[in-house]
Design a protein around this motif. Structure first.
Motif, PDB file in Angstrom:
ATOM      1  N   LEU A   1      -1.600  20.376  35.962  1.00  0.00           N
ATOM      2  CA  LEU A   1      -0.173  20.706  36.081  1.00  0.00           C
ATOM      3  C   LEU A   1       0.695  19.686  35.350  1.00  0.00           C
ATOM      4  O   LEU A   1       1.702  20.043  34.712  1.00  0.00           O
ATOM      5  N   GLU A   2       0.315  18.411  35.433  1.00  0.00           N
ATOM      6  CA  GLU A   2       1.073  17.366  34.754  1.00  0.00           C
ATOM      7  C   GLU A   2       0.645  17.216  33.304  1.00  0.00           C
ATOM      8  O   GLU A   2       1.466  16.891  32.443  1.00  0.00           O
ATOM      9  N   ASN A   3      -0.617  17.482  33.009  1.00  0.00           N
ATOM     10  CA  ASN A   3      -1.099  17.316  31.638  1.00  0.00           C
ATOM     11  C   ASN A   3      -0.412  18.270  30.668  1.00  0.00           C
ATOM     12  O   ASN A   3      -0.077  17.893  29.543  1.00  0.00           O
ATOM     13  N   VAL A   4      -0.200  19.522  31.096  1.00  0.00           N
ATOM     14  CA  VAL A   4       0.425  20.482  30.176  1.00  0.00           C
ATOM     15  C   VAL A   4       1.899  20.163  29.947  1.00  0.00           C
ATOM     16  O   VAL A   4       2.466  20.554  28.914  1.00  0.00           O
ATOM     17  N   LYS A   5       2.519  19.450  30.878  1.00  0.00           N
ATOM     18  CA  LYS A   5       3.928  19.085  30.690  1.00  0.00           C
ATOM     19  C   LYS A   5       4.100  18.074  29.565  1.00  0.00           C
ATOM     20  O   LYS A   5       5.196  17.943  28.999  1.00  0.00           O
ATOM     21  N   LYS A   6       3.032  17.370  29.226  1.00  0.00           N
ATOM     22  CA  LYS A   6       3.111  16.363  28.166  1.00  0.00           C
ATOM     23  C   LYS A   6       2.978  16.972  26.774  1.00  0.00           C
ATOM     24  O   LYS A   6       3.165  16.283  25.772  1.00  0.00           O
ATOM     25  N   ILE A   7       2.641  18.247  26.708  1.00  0.00           N
ATOM     26  CA  ILE A   7       2.512  18.915  25.408  1.00  0.00           C
ATOM     27  C   ILE A   7       3.894  19.106  24.804  1.00  0.00           C
ATOM     28  O   ILE A   7       4.824  19.597  25.456  1.00  0.00           O
ATOM     29  N   GLU A   8       4.047  18.733  23.572  1.00  0.00           N
ATOM     30  CA  GLU A   8       5.331  18.855  22.874  1.00  0.00           C
ATOM     31  C   GLU A   8       5.618  20.325  22.591  1.00  0.00           C
ATOM     32  O   GLU A   8       4.843  21.014  21.919  1.00  0.00           O
ATOM     33  N   SER A   9       6.744  20.812  23.142  1.00  0.00           N
ATOM     34  CA  SER A   9       7.096  22.219  22.956  1.00  0.00           C
ATOM     35  C   SER A   9       8.213  22.408  21.945  1.00  0.00           C
ATOM     36  O   SER A   9       8.556  23.544  21.616  1.00  0.00           O
ATOM     37  N   GLY A  10       8.805  21.315  21.484  1.00  0.00           N
ATOM     38  CA  GLY A  10       9.885  21.442  20.504  1.00  0.00           C
ATOM     39  C   GLY A  10      11.164  21.983  21.086  1.00  0.00           C
ATOM     40  O   GLY A  10      12.028  22.470  20.348  1.00  0.00           O
ATOM     41  N   SER A  11      11.333  21.942  22.410  1.00  0.00           N
ATOM     42  CA  SER A  11      12.554  22.435  23.050  1.00  0.00           C
ATOM     43  C   SER A  11      12.830  21.584  24.276  1.00  0.00           C
ATOM     44  O   SER A  11      12.071  20.680  24.613  1.00  0.00           O
ATOM     45  N   ARG A  12      13.923  21.898  24.945  1.00  0.00           N
ATOM     46  CA  ARG A  12      14.272  21.144  26.148  1.00  0.00           C
ATOM     47  C   ARG A  12      13.404  21.540  27.341  1.00  0.00           C
ATOM     48  O   ARG A  12      13.431  20.893  28.375  1.00  0.00           O
ATOM     49  N   TYR A  13      12.639  22.617  27.189  1.00  0.00           N
ATOM     50  CA  TYR A  13      11.774  23.067  28.267  1.00  0.00           C
ATOM     51  C   TYR A  13      10.437  22.328  28.241  1.00  0.00           C
ATOM     52  O   TYR A  13       9.873  22.087  27.177  1.00  0.00           O
ATOM     53  N   ARG A  14       9.936  22.007  29.424  1.00  0.00           N
ATOM     54  CA  ARG A  14       8.575  21.494  29.546  1.00  0.00           C
ATOM     55  C   ARG A  14       7.668  22.645  29.972  1.00  0.00           C
ATOM     56  O   ARG A  14       8.045  23.476  30.795  1.00  0.00           O
ATOM     57  N   ILE A  15       6.476  22.669  29.425  1.00  0.00           N
ATOM     58  CA  ILE A  15       5.537  23.734  29.768  1.00  0.00           C
ATOM     59  C   ILE A  15       5.053  23.521  31.203  1.00  0.00           C
ATOM     60  O   ILE A  15       4.635  22.427  31.578  1.00  0.00           O
ATOM     61  N   THR A  16       5.114  24.568  31.997  1.00  0.00           N
ATOM     62  CA  THR A  16       4.623  24.501  33.378  1.00  0.00           C
ATOM     63  C   THR A  16       3.650  25.649  33.622  1.00  0.00           C
ATOM     64  O   THR A  16       3.749  26.708  32.995  1.00  0.00           O
ATOM     65  N   LEU A  17       2.734  25.409  34.554  1.00  0.00           N
ATOM     66  CA  LEU A  17       1.715  26.395  34.897  1.00  0.00           C
ATOM     67  C   LEU A  17       1.841  26.821  36.352  1.00  0.00           C
ATOM     68  O   LEU A  17       2.245  26.034  37.214  1.00  0.00           O
ATOM     69  N   SER A  18       1.476  28.058  36.598  1.00  0.00           N
ATOM     70  CA  SER A  18       1.211  28.529  37.951  1.00  0.00           C
ATOM     71  C   SER A  18      -0.278  28.821  38.023  1.00  0.00           C
ATOM     72  O   SER A  18      -0.831  29.472  37.130  1.00  0.00           O
ATOM     73  N   ILE A  19      -0.931  28.321  39.080  1.00  0.00           N
ATOM     74  CA  ILE A  19      -2.382  28.448  39.198  1.00  0.00           C
ATOM     75  C   ILE A  19      -2.717  29.098  40.541  1.00  0.00           C
ATOM     76  O   ILE A  19      -2.219  28.675  41.586  1.00  0.00           O
ATOM     77  N   GLY A  20      -3.549  30.125  40.484  1.00  0.00           N
ATOM     78  CA  GLY A  20      -4.035  30.771  41.699  1.00  0.00           C
ATOM     79  C   GLY A  20      -5.546  30.722  41.743  1.00  0.00           C
ATOM     80  O   GLY A  20      -6.219  31.176  40.812  1.00  0.00           O
TER      81      GLY A  20
ATOM     82  N   SER B   1     -13.851  39.856  46.035  1.00  0.00           N
ATOM     83  CA  SER B   1     -12.867  39.301  46.967  1.00  0.00           C
ATOM     84  C   SER B   1     -12.228  38.040  46.391  1.00  0.00           C
ATOM     85  O   SER B   1     -11.024  37.805  46.563  1.00  0.00           O
ATOM     86  N   ALA B   2     -13.022  37.214  45.696  1.00  0.00           N
ATOM     87  CA  ALA B   2     -12.479  36.001  45.077  1.00  0.00           C
ATOM     88  C   ALA B   2     -11.413  36.359  44.042  1.00  0.00           C
ATOM     89  O   ALA B   2     -10.373  35.691  43.946  1.00  0.00           O
ATOM     90  N   ARG B   3     -11.649  37.398  43.270  1.00  0.00           N
ATOM     91  CA  ARG B   3     -10.635  37.826  42.295  1.00  0.00           C
ATOM     92  C   ARG B   3      -9.375  38.334  42.994  1.00  0.00           C
ATOM     93  O   ARG B   3      -8.260  38.072  42.538  1.00  0.00           O
ATOM     94  N   ARG B   4      -9.565  39.058  44.091  1.00  0.00           N
ATOM     95  CA  ARG B   4      -8.405  39.552  44.829  1.00  0.00           C
ATOM     96  C   ARG B   4      -7.601  38.391  45.417  1.00  0.00           C
ATOM     97  O   ARG B   4      -6.359  38.388  45.369  1.00  0.00           O
ATOM     98  N   TYR B   5      -8.297  37.404  45.964  1.00  0.00           N
ATOM     99  CA  TYR B   5      -7.607  36.232  46.504  1.00  0.00           C
ATOM    100  C   TYR B   5      -6.891  35.459  45.399  1.00  0.00           C
ATOM    101  O   TYR B   5      -5.794  34.926  45.611  1.00  0.00           O
ATOM    102  N   ALA B   6      -7.512  35.376  44.213  1.00  0.00           N
ATOM    103  CA  ALA B   6      -6.872  34.675  43.095  1.00  0.00           C
ATOM    104  C   ALA B   6      -5.581  35.371  42.686  1.00  0.00           C
ATOM    105  O   ALA B   6      -4.569  34.713  42.380  1.00  0.00           O
ATOM    106  N   SER B   7      -5.589  36.711  42.695  1.00  0.00           N
ATOM    107  CA  SER B   7      -4.365  37.461  42.354  1.00  0.00           C
ATOM    108  C   SER B   7      -3.272  37.202  43.380  1.00  0.00           C
ATOM    109  O   SER B   7      -2.102  37.002  43.031  1.00  0.00           O
ATOM    110  N   GLY B   8      -3.654  37.202  44.680  1.00  0.00           N
ATOM    111  CA  GLY B   8      -2.663  36.901  45.714  1.00  0.00           C
ATOM    112  C   GLY B   8      -2.159  35.480  45.621  1.00  0.00           C
ATOM    113  O   GLY B   8      -0.966  35.211  45.840  1.00  0.00           O
ATOM    114  N   ALA B   9      -3.045  34.543  45.262  1.00  0.00           N
ATOM    115  CA  ALA B   9      -2.643  33.136  45.152  1.00  0.00           C
ATOM    116  C   ALA B   9      -1.686  32.927  43.994  1.00  0.00           C
ATOM    117  O   ALA B   9      -0.715  32.163  44.110  1.00  0.00           O
ATOM    118  N   ILE B  10      -1.936  33.576  42.858  1.00  0.00           N
ATOM    119  CA  ILE B  10      -1.046  33.380  41.707  1.00  0.00           C
ATOM    120  C   ILE B  10       0.322  33.989  41.973  1.00  0.00           C
ATOM    121  O   ILE B  10       1.355  33.433  41.568  1.00  0.00           O
TER     122      ILE B  10
END
Length: 711
Positions: A293-312, A321-330
């Motif tokens: 989550l913090e590592n991707v924020k360090k990637i230079e995006s060339g804008s005022r936005y920092r890259i952020t991730l959502s992870i499920g 069932s694991a795939r279904r839970y992953a969809s609900g988590a994301i």
């Protein structure tokens, strides 16, 4: 013969006799019984002949002789009875010893460790297999806990108690059963005749547990990773910068997959899936702590936005069932504002990250789709009920009024479910609606709402997504079809099974969201003045007059309401305080202290009806002080209730702190309620939660008085 520390007597053979030869004892005892029997018969004959002689020779000495004979006879009878009982007990014990000795020999042949305990759970017997697994030289008289078996004082009734314990790196399934010893002549229903003992058996399941863990480690964990703000970033990037950014993100995710011994697949341009064995989950959650989550924020995006991730992350023994839970988590991670990870199991979930503020989405595609789906839903039902959270505020009532207008213009009867007992913060708007002829009967109470529930009734929840804090939870439970419209981050206890769940944490308010839906659903809504003023008041309340969490879409929604006739002068009347409220708020701010660098804290025991509103306003005003990034105001209410109002400037996530205390909210405004705890106790809980969530160090210890009552 020797004795242990608890007085248990035993011999080397444990259950063998020590008082001589059995046949010799029997012969001697038979001789004694014959002697006592003859003496007893002689005494009875003497008494009989003496009674006959008294009839012919009346004399005082005869009576004395009678008494002597009677006394001797009674003594002989008692002695004979005792000898008979002694012989009976001996023979019973002899049989019991024989049976017990055979049982002991049989139990000693068992490969399963077994031990017998008395009613105090102290060892009275054990077999050879049990001796081999115990480090205690002689466990007689010891309790399981004293022998290193973590059992406690649990005793079974009819059903055995089963536990899994570890002894010397071996895992055992321990079963404790009740043993009731009863005389065969006593009825089974007579529980008073029982002698209680317990049998404890040990089954070695080390290999079973090892295979179970190996199977668990090999299960596949499904992880979905979405870039939260991909569209915003690429929309302002040059064409040559876009592939570089995407490659950098993919490299970070590929390295993560390799470290977890997994594989990565790209689902869409901004969506990825990683599958890895479950044995790597501990590394991801505990060792790495989702540092991606913090590592991707360090990637230079060339804008005022920092890259952020959502992870499920979905975890289950079954891949589907694991795939279904992953969809609900994301979905839950994105509903909480993104930039965080949610690990979902079958019956629980964990949260990681989420410290940054939500990024506003400039696209309105989802709003249009939700508006279309909501319109179809409303038209499919005969009646609509609209309900918010308990202790409703202006945003809650304002957004409810917007949904009410939505339904009325679609020719569907609708009602707002709200209690007549409410905070003074909405009294002005509530009275306006109540006294408006166009809204006669629009607001109903709990009992009236229950009478309107049917299979053709739709419930629309506004300004809340947690089932436990809706205005009336029992109404929610009775409804089959529910729509949720909310701007707070989704909590673990969010409303499940909603036919439409429109939760947008980047939105400033529920009133803003309803305003957008109205624009896409109705060409020319027939607003009344009270409705449109109420929605604008809701936006102004949650943005603190367009200062906090006000994005482009917030101003566009406000501009739309102004064009449709919202009046700032009328809206300002909804925010006015009386003199007592203003004084109470000022006193709260004056008595506040800094409990952490940049975090202000105040507490008070209130006796005014609108204390919660005053506390929320004080928390807002504390942010205007230089150096204060977050504020917590704790209010003691009648009946032992405690209310917590938390606010932040955006650099500190107060939602995570309130969730740790059983509350919720969003990044910059949250709250919680507690019961049966002192103000100082709440202070300690907040202190602990802040330290755990943010890892901050204390400011100098302040002195806070929670006993003064602000009038």
């Amino acid at each position: 013969m020797s004795s242990d520390k608890n007085g248990y007597k035993r011999t080397e053979a444990n259950l063998t006799r020590t008082d001589g030869d059995s046949s010799l004892w029997n012969a001697r005892e038979d001789k004694h019984l014959r002697t006592y029997r003859f003496a007893l018969i002689a005494g009875l004959l003497l008494i009989f002949f003496n009674m006959i002689g008294r009839l012919f020779i009346p004399s005082p000495w005869v009576y004395g002789f009678d008494v002597a004979c009677l006394t001797i006879t009674i003594i002989l009878m008692i002695t004979l009875y005792n000898r008979v009982m002694k012989r009976f007990e001996y023979r019973v014990n002899e049989q019991a010893v024989g049976i017990a000795t055979e049982y002991q020999q049989y139990m000693n042949q068992w490969q399963t460790p077994y031990v017998m305990l008395d009613n105090r759970l102290r060892v009275v017997w054990y077999n050879d297999a049990f001796r081999k697994i115990m480090t205690t030289a002689d466990p007689i008289g010891f309790t399981p806990d004293e022998m290193g078996i973590q059992w406690g004082n649990d005793k079974p009734d009819w059903d055995p108690i089963q536990k899994v314990i570890t002894l010397d790196n071996a895992i055992y399934r321990v079963l404790l059963s009740q043993i009731r010893l009863r005389d065969k002549n006593e009825p089974a229903s007579d529980t008073r005749s029982y002698t209680l003992m317990y049998g404890m058996s040990f089954t070695d399941i080390t290999r079973e547990k090892k295979l179970e863990q190996e199977n668990l480690d090999q299960q596949t964990v499904v992880t979905l990773l979405y870039i939260d703000n991909y569209d915003q970033i690429v929309s302002i990037m040059d064409e040559g910068e876009k592939p570089v950014m995407e490659a950098a993100v993919y490299r970070q995710l590929s390295d993560l997959a390799a470290d977890l011994a997994g594989v990565i697949n790209r689902l869409e341009r901004d969506r990825f899936m990683i599958q890895f064995p479950r044995r790597s989950l501990k590394k991801l959650c505990e060792t790495r702590k989702f540092d991606i989550l913090e590592n991707v924020k360090k990637i230079e995006s060339g804008s005022r936005y920092r890259i952020t991730l959502s992870i499920g992350v979905g975890v289950d023994k079954d891949l589907q069932s694991a795939r279904r839970y992953a969809s609900g988590a994301i979905e839950l991670a994105m509903g909480r504002g993104g930039d965080q990870a949610v690990v979902k199991y079958a019956d629980t979930q964990q949260f990681f990250g989420g410290m940054s503020a939500s990024t506003e989405s400039n696209t309105r595609v989802r709003a249009r789709l939700i508006a279309l789906a909501l319109k179809e839903r409303i038209e499919a039902f005969d009646r609509v009920l609209i309900m918010g959270h308990n202790n409703p505020d202006l945003d809650c009532l304002g957004s409810a009024l917007g949904v009410y207008r939505m339904c009325i213009d679609l020719k569907k009867p609708a009602n707002i479910v709200i209690s007549e007992k409410h905070h003074s913060a909405i009294t002005y708007l509530y009275d306006l609606v109540k006294n408006d002829p166009d809204h006669a009967g629009a607001m109903i109470d709990h009992d009236e709402a229950l009478e309107l529930i049917s299979d053709k009734t739709l419930l629309i929840i506004v300004d809340v997504n947690r089932s436990v804090i809706v205005q009336y939870p029992d109404i929610l439970e009775k409804m089959k079809d529910v729509v949720v419209i909310d701007h707070h981050r989704a909590a673990a206890d969010h409303i499940n099974g909603a036919v439409i769940s429109y939760v947008e944490p980047f939105a400033s308010s529920a009133s803003e969201m309803v305003t957008e839906l109205l624009q896409y659903m109705l060409e020319k809504p027939k607003f009344s003045g009270v409705e449109i003023d109420g929605m604008l008041a809701g936006i102004m309340l949650d943005t603190k007059n367009f200062v906090d969490q006000a994005g482009v879409r917030t101003f566009e929604a406000a501009a739309y309401l102004r064009r449709r006739g919202a009046d700032i002068g009328r809206v300002r009347k909804m925010f006015k305080n009386d003199m007592d409220e203003y004084k109470a708020k000022s006193n709260l701010i004056a008595e506040s202290v800094m409990i952490y660098p940049s975090i202000a804290y105040a507490q008070w025991q209130a006796d005014m009806s609108n204390a919660v509103t005053v506390a929320a306003q004080a928390a807002d005003d504390l942010l205007d002080i230089r150096g204060v990034d977050a504020s917590f105001v704790v209010t003691g209410l009648p009946g032992g209730k405690i209310n917590i109002s938390a606010r932040s400037q955006g650099n500190f996530n107060v939602q995570l702190v309130m969730e740790a205390l059983g509350g919720g909210g969003h990044h910059s405004a949250a709250g919680a309620q507690m019961q049966n705890i002192s103000l100082d106790g709440v202070r300690d809980r907040i202190d602990e939660a802040i330290g755990r969530v943010a890892g901050l160090k204390h400011a100098p210890e302040p002195t806070v008085s929670g006993t003064d009552v602000v009038q």
